[in-house]
Enzyme design. Structure first.
Site, PDB file in Angstrom:
ATOM      1  N   CYS A   2      81.385 -38.651 109.633  1.00 30.59           N
ATOM      2  CA  CYS A   2      81.647 -37.978 108.249  1.00 30.59           C
ATOM      3  C   CYS A   2      80.447 -37.391 107.766  1.00 30.59           C
ATOM      4  CB  CYS A   2      82.172 -38.927 107.275  1.00 30.59           C
ATOM      5  SG  CYS A   2      83.784 -39.685 107.719  1.00 30.59           S
ATOM      6  N   ARG A  28      80.708 -32.277 110.951  1.00 28.72           N
ATOM      7  CA  ARG A  28      80.552 -33.528 111.161  1.00 28.72           C
ATOM      8  C   ARG A  28      82.206 -34.387 110.896  1.00 28.72           C
ATOM      9  NH1 ARG A  28      75.268 -35.955 110.991  1.00 28.72           N
ATOM     10  NH2 ARG A  28      76.363 -37.967 110.653  1.00 28.72           N
ATOM     11  N   ASN A 102      80.304 -43.399 105.640  1.00 27.55           N
ATOM     12  CA  ASN A 102      80.307 -42.892 106.849  1.00 27.55           C
ATOM     13  C   ASN A 102      80.097 -44.156 107.815  1.00 27.55           C
ATOM     14  OD1 ASN A 102      80.113 -41.320 109.594  1.00 27.55           O
ATOM     15  ND2 ASN A 102      78.174 -41.112 109.243  1.00 27.55           N
ATOM     16  N   GLY A 103      81.192 -44.358 108.773  1.00 27.11           N
ATOM     17  CA  GLY A 103      81.193 -45.318 109.802  1.00 27.11           C
ATOM     18  C   GLY A 103      82.469 -46.266 109.667  1.00 27.11           C
ATOM     19  N   GLU A 488      81.357 -30.385 133.380  1.00 28.39           N
ATOM     20  CA  GLU A 488      81.037 -29.646 131.957  1.00 28.39           C
ATOM     21  C   GLU A 488      82.018 -28.496 131.530  1.00 28.39           C
ATOM     22  OE1 GLU A 488      79.032 -28.602 128.037  1.00 28.39           O
ATOM     23  OE2 GLU A 488      79.548 -30.419 129.404  1.00 28.39           O
ATOM     24  N   LYS A 492      84.379 -27.978 128.294  1.00 25.49           N
ATOM     25  CA  LYS A 492      84.490 -27.117 127.293  1.00 25.49           C
ATOM     26  C   LYS A 492      85.811 -26.346 127.097  1.00 25.49           C
ATOM     27  CE  LYS A 492      80.476 -27.476 126.051  1.00 25.49           C
ATOM     28  NZ  LYS A 492      80.556 -29.031 125.967  1.00 25.49           N
ATOM     29  N   HIS A 511      91.898 -34.655 149.123  1.00 27.62           N
ATOM     30  CA  HIS A 511      92.393 -36.068 149.041  1.00 27.62           C
ATOM     31  C   HIS A 511      92.932 -36.496 147.877  1.00 27.62           C
ATOM     32  CE1 HIS A 511      89.337 -37.514 152.481  1.00 27.62           C
ATOM     33  NE2 HIS A 511      88.466 -36.674 151.621  1.00 27.62           N
TER      34      HIS A 511
END
Length: 615
Positions: A2, A28, A102-103, A488, A492, A511
């Protein structure tokens, strides 16, 4: 995950600062947002909360005519409870205490039961509401008007991670803040004071910053910090620093999205990160004053990271073993911290995090240290964040502010840092002579130009996006050091387009994954002109024989051409050991343009937030 803001302003209305700050912190968390102020004329707390983006809350606050000199605000990424207005912050207890947080409070259920037994009514499903009620209980029970002491007593009962800001309706000149495991900083102005979880919320108002430490509790007034105690209850002063964050770096400028902006900023970010190496050379001191003695003792490396940083670490393993000849392990931080691991005190623990506050990585480092690892290095993009402070050595990447949730320039600058570490350790271990050093420095010098060349392919990459936009799955292939780049690329695509994508070492096709290949499965191939190219071509033949459609990123000097079922984009000439940095760019652009074609929210993908400060 947050964003928190707050402050006491010199003017007569804090609301504009709160809304502007939350807008800058929206990356955030963006499920909901809210603000609360103390209206001195009405002698009460005024609160506005809305589900959705900060602009919705800002409009509601303006319509309601909310005003006050003191206030706190919050933008939320849901952990406890659904996305609705009753779960949005700030949370109020008995119209007296108001809190943003926050947390995660791990013992909130025990606290909730205790407080319910004391007569408190809960209006949300959040863990944060227990903090508000716990502080109110302590504040009312003492009856001394000391909010600072009440917050300290309530925090002593909390288990988990938190950064909180607290106001009391009867104290219109006082804010109290506390942190444990989540970032929180104070901004100092002239007759005004601010707080935030990220400096980006403050730089438009002040550059004078005080970073709070683990366990700190501080009382703020218009003149600044009036009381500050550390986790042991001892009075302490924290150094004031002048933030170097540029306000321009937090604006979109001519770009449509922050992700697009940050992709295009990579030549400059890489050049800036390379600068210290090009100026000083591959010397231990670029990693810290004690690095020379640490590196002399180092017999192995353990890399700890999450998400995109984990893929950077996987790439770094190839360099560290090939260049420095040093045994290297790579661990997913969230897994490592919960398993019984073996520790070698002579192994250097290296953590990677863009924000420096990734909770799983921070806790993994602490766990490694508890096992006996004596030396640690943080590779991080944010000055004075938690991981560098917990580490013995630090290398700051110079990517600048990264706002888009999907990391781009932080990833490529982490690669530069890991390459520099590998060469430096190679020099220390006597594996690299002066001529080889000069070649590696020249490779770094040329790297920004190669990345710019790759960026110039954007129109060609965008041409593929129309095909990918209608697919439900995609497969990414790479070999050797380019396998992490395939990982990566798949990440994305998943993050911002919501297309299911997986990555495999190309040699693993037969495989199992080959069973997935048909005409509906686009296969992206990272195909540099290296010693594994012929092997990779054989793997591509396996795809073509099953009707798969190939999308190949090949070097300029590779012998590839378009043919039925095979589409080729030529990146620059092979960049040698730094080729993974160059090949990261087109897979970023592919994800970006596919997201545009699908109409998804590029910078704020669903269910994700930028700084992962919870488990």
């Amino acid at each position: 995950m947050c964003g928190i803001v707050g402050g006491i302003c010199a003017a007569d209305n804090i609301v504009e600062f709160l809304a502007d700050g939350l807008g800058r912190l929206e990356y955030r968390g963006y499920d909901s947002s809210g603000i609360a102020v103390i209206d001195e004329a009405k002698q009460r707390i005024e609160r506005v909360r809305r589900v959705g983006r900060v602009k919705e809350m800002r409009s509601a606050a303006a319509e309601a005519g909310v005003r006050g000199r003191i206030g706190i605000g919050h933008t939320r990424w849901a952990t406890h409870g659904g996305v609705n207005e009753s779960n949005a912050h700030p949370h109020i207890s008995r119209q007296r205490i108001v809190v943003v947080h926050n947390g995660i409070i791990e013992n909130f259920e025990v606290e909730r039961a205790r407080l319910a037994a004391l007569g408190y009514t809960f209006e949300s499903q959040t863990d944060t509401e227990t903090i508000a009620h716990a502080i109110e209980h302590e504040y009312s029970a003492a009856g001394d008007g000391d909010l600072f002491a009440a917050v300290r007593r309530a925090c002593a009962r909390l288990q988990g991670a938190y950064a909180i800001a607290v106001m009391a309706a009867d104290l219109p000149q006082t804010l109290v803040v506390a942190r444990m495991g989540c970032p929180l900083l104070v901004g100092l102005g002239e007759g005004e004071v601010f707080l935030a979880s990220d400096v980006s919320a403050l730089v438009a108002h002040t550059r004078r910053i005080v970073y709070l430490d683990e366990g700190d509790v501080a009382e703020l007034a218009p003149q600044g910090i009036v009381r500050l105690l550390d986790r042991d209850g001892a009075p302490v002063r924290r150094e004031e620093k002048l933030s170097q964050v540029s306000l321009a770096s937090l604006e979109l400028g001519p770009y449509s999205h922050f992700m697009q902006k940050e992709i295009h900023e990579q030549p400059r970010a890489i050049a800036d990160t390379c600068e210290i190496v090009l100026d000083e050379g591959f010397v231990p001191e670029i990693f810290g004053a004690q690095a020379a003695s640490v590196f002399r003792e180092t017999t192995g490396v353990k890399l700890l990271a999450c998400g995109t940083s984990y893929y950077a670490a996987l790439t770094g393993k190839y360099w560290l073993e090939a260049i420095a000849g040093i045994p290297t392990e790579v661990e997913i931080a969230s897994e490592y911290r919960y398993r019984r691991a073996c520790a070698d005190p002579q192994h250097l623990v290296v953590t990677l995090s863009q924000s420096g506050e990734t909770l799983d990585t921070l806790e993994a480092l602490k766990y490694a240290q508890s096992l006996g690892h004596r030396h640690s290095l943080s590779i991080c993009n944010v000055m004075e964040s938690a991981l560098p402070r917990q580490s013995e050595l630090v290398f700051y990447t110079r990517a600048g502010a990264e706002i888009g949730v999907a990391s781009t320039k932080a990833f490529t600058t982490q690669l530069v840092a890991l390459f520099s570490l590998a060469v430096t350790l190679g020099v220390q271990r006597g594996r690299i002579d002066e001529a080889a050093c000069a070649e590696y420095r020249e490779s770094l010098r040329l790297l920004p130009g190669s990345v710019q060349y790759a960026l110039n392919l954007e129109a060609q990459v965008a041409g593929w996006a129309g095909t990918f936009a209608h697919k439900h799955n995609a497969l990414f292939l790479g070999r050797g050091i380019h396998y992490p780049i395939a990982l990566e690329g798949a990440l994305k695509l998943k993050e911002i387009t919501y297309i299911h994508a997986e990555a495999y070492p190309a040699g693993e096709l037969k495989h199992g994954p080959l069973a997935l290949v048909d005409e509906n499965m686009p296969v992206v191939v990272i195909a540099p002109n290296d010693r594994l190219l012929d092997k990779l071509k054989a793997n591509m033949q396996e795809v073509g024989a099953r009707g798969g459609e190939l999308f190949v990123f090949a070097d300029q000097d590779s012998e590839f051409s378009d043919s039925p079922g095979v589409h080729v984009i030529r990146t620059p000439r092979h960049a040698g050991l730094l080729s993974p940095v160059v090949h990261a760019v087109p897979v970023q652009m592919l994800a970006y343009h596919t997201a545009l074609a699908r109409g998804t929210d590029v910078d704020r993908p669903r269910n994700l937030a930028k700084s992962v400060t919870v488990e």
